[in-house]
Design an enzyme around this catalytic site. Structure first.
Site, PDB file in Angstrom:
ATOM      1  N   THR A   1      39.813  41.867  40.255  1.00 23.96           N
ATOM      2  CA  THR A   1      40.797  42.348  39.756  1.00 23.96           C
ATOM      3  C   THR A   1      41.805  42.248  39.564  1.00 23.96           C
ATOM      4  O   THR A   1      42.658  42.285  38.685  1.00 23.96           O
ATOM      5  CB  THR A   1      40.944  43.470  41.034  1.00 23.96           C
ATOM      6  OG1 THR A   1      39.737  43.923  41.283  1.00 23.96           O
ATOM      7  CG2 THR A   1      41.212  44.594  40.544  1.00 23.96           C
TER       8      THR A   1
ATOM      9  N   ASP B   1      47.904  42.874  43.349  1.00 24.75           N
ATOM     10  CA  ASP B   1      46.732  42.230  44.009  1.00 24.75           C
ATOM     11  C   ASP B   1      45.831  43.066  44.194  1.00 24.75           C
ATOM     12  O   ASP B   1      46.047  44.365  44.183  1.00 24.75           O
ATOM     13  CB  ASP B   1      47.400  42.144  45.573  1.00 24.75           C
ATOM     14  CG  ASP B   1      46.362  40.210  45.729  1.00 24.75           C
ATOM     15  OD1 ASP B   1      45.475  40.487  45.298  1.00 24.75           O
ATOM     16  OD2 ASP B   1      46.689  39.764  46.853  1.00 24.75           O
TER      17      ASP B   1
ATOM     18  N   ALA C   1      42.320  44.262  46.330  1.00 25.51           N
ATOM     19  CA  ALA C   1      42.208  44.967  48.049  1.00 25.51           C
ATOM     20  C   ALA C   1      40.070  44.343  48.743  1.00 25.51           C
ATOM     21  O   ALA C   1      39.496  45.378  47.856  1.00 25.51           O
ATOM     22  CB  ALA C   1      42.866  45.244  49.002  1.00 25.51           C
TER      23      ALA C   1
ATOM     24  N   GLU D   1      48.494  35.613  50.635  1.00 22.02           N
ATOM     25  CA  GLU D   1      48.558  37.087  50.226  1.00 22.02           C
ATOM     26  C   GLU D   1      49.992  37.687  51.126  1.00 22.02           C
ATOM     27  O   GLU D   1      50.231  38.513  50.263  1.00 22.02           O
ATOM     28  CB  GLU D   1      47.474  37.680  49.836  1.00 22.02           C
ATOM     29  CG  GLU D   1      46.195  37.315  48.633  1.00 22.02           C
ATOM     30  CD  GLU D   1      44.682  37.274  49.349  1.00 22.02           C
ATOM     31  OE1 GLU D   1      44.533  37.455  47.753  1.00 22.02           O
ATOM     32  OE2 GLU D   1      44.722  38.180  49.588  1.00 22.02           O
TER      33      GLU D   1
END
Length: 230
Positions: A29, A81, A83, A103
């Site tokens: 993503t 970011d 998940a 991260e």
């Protein structure tokens, strides 16, 4: 599914303003976000990014996004970011791609973190996705015994497995560590487990991101849903 991920990434891009210092996430993503950001940069937008993995660094360089490090800037304005799981408190499981340590360092150095995901990642309780725990190879058995004790103290249990790469060999992180994936099913008290795992000497970092995400952008068949941390 890829289309949904891109929709979430495009929505997050609307939060990016000229002059921002950005944390650039890792994974399928986040890859869409970096690509779309590269298009904005090509159109004249001025931003600078800190990548959360060598893979993201390579992609950002290919997209001509200027990069920096946390040694050169104090704080980041925003990290975007993905998940592996998101719960209603916006606590997360991350690390499916193996980049959880960088991260988390980047997210913790950011004023805001926007999580982008397709809506299958939204869960009532974290834990269905195996919890990644980044460990030092030395003393692995001792570390796993301590992890099992931490699980018991937080009322969870499950199988642990050392992550392997596609080639069948042990997966090695960008930092040179290994990852143990813990199949716990349901983590009723994620903040408690996060605290206990952080006390174990052989644990470098774990995939529970507690209180770091400020916004989740979830794309589904019904459209985009934006959830803010209460």
């Amino acid at each position: 599914m890829d289309g949904l991920k891109r929709q979430a990434a495009a929505q997050a891009l609307e939060h990016v303003q000229d002059g921002m210092k950005l944390g650039l996430g890792t994974g399928s993503t986040a890859r869409h976000f970096v690509e779309l950001l590269g298009e904005r940069v090509a159109g004249g937008m001025k931003v600078i990014g800190v990548p959360t993995s060598e893979a993201t660094r390579a992609q950002a360089e290919a997209c001509n996004i200027p990069l920096t490090t946390l040694d050169e800037v104090d704080r980041l304005d925003l990290t975007v970011d993905g998940a592996d799981e998101v719960d209603p408190a916006l606590n997360l499981i991350k690390g499916g791609g193996g980049a959880l340590l960088r991260e988390k360092i980047v997210a913790a150095a950011s004023d805001r973190m926007i999580v982008i995901a397709d809506d299958t990642k939204w869960v009532d309780v974290l834990g269905r996705f195996p919890l990644p725990v980044e460990v030092i190879p030395f003393g692995l058995a001792a570390t796993q015994r301590a992890m099992a004790a931490a699980f018991a103290q937080s009322g969870v249990s499950g199988q642990m497995g050392l992550r392997k790469g596609r080639d069948g060999h042990v997966f090695v992180t960008d930092g040179g560590h290994w990852i143990v994936d813990a199949h716990l099913g349901r983590i009723a008290d994620a903040p408690r487990l996060a605290g206990l795992l952080s006390l174990i000497p052989g644990v470098v970092e774990h995939g529970l991101f507690i209180g770091l995400a400020s916004t989740a952008v979830l794309a589904g068949a019904q459209g985009i849903r934006v959830v803010e941390r209460r």
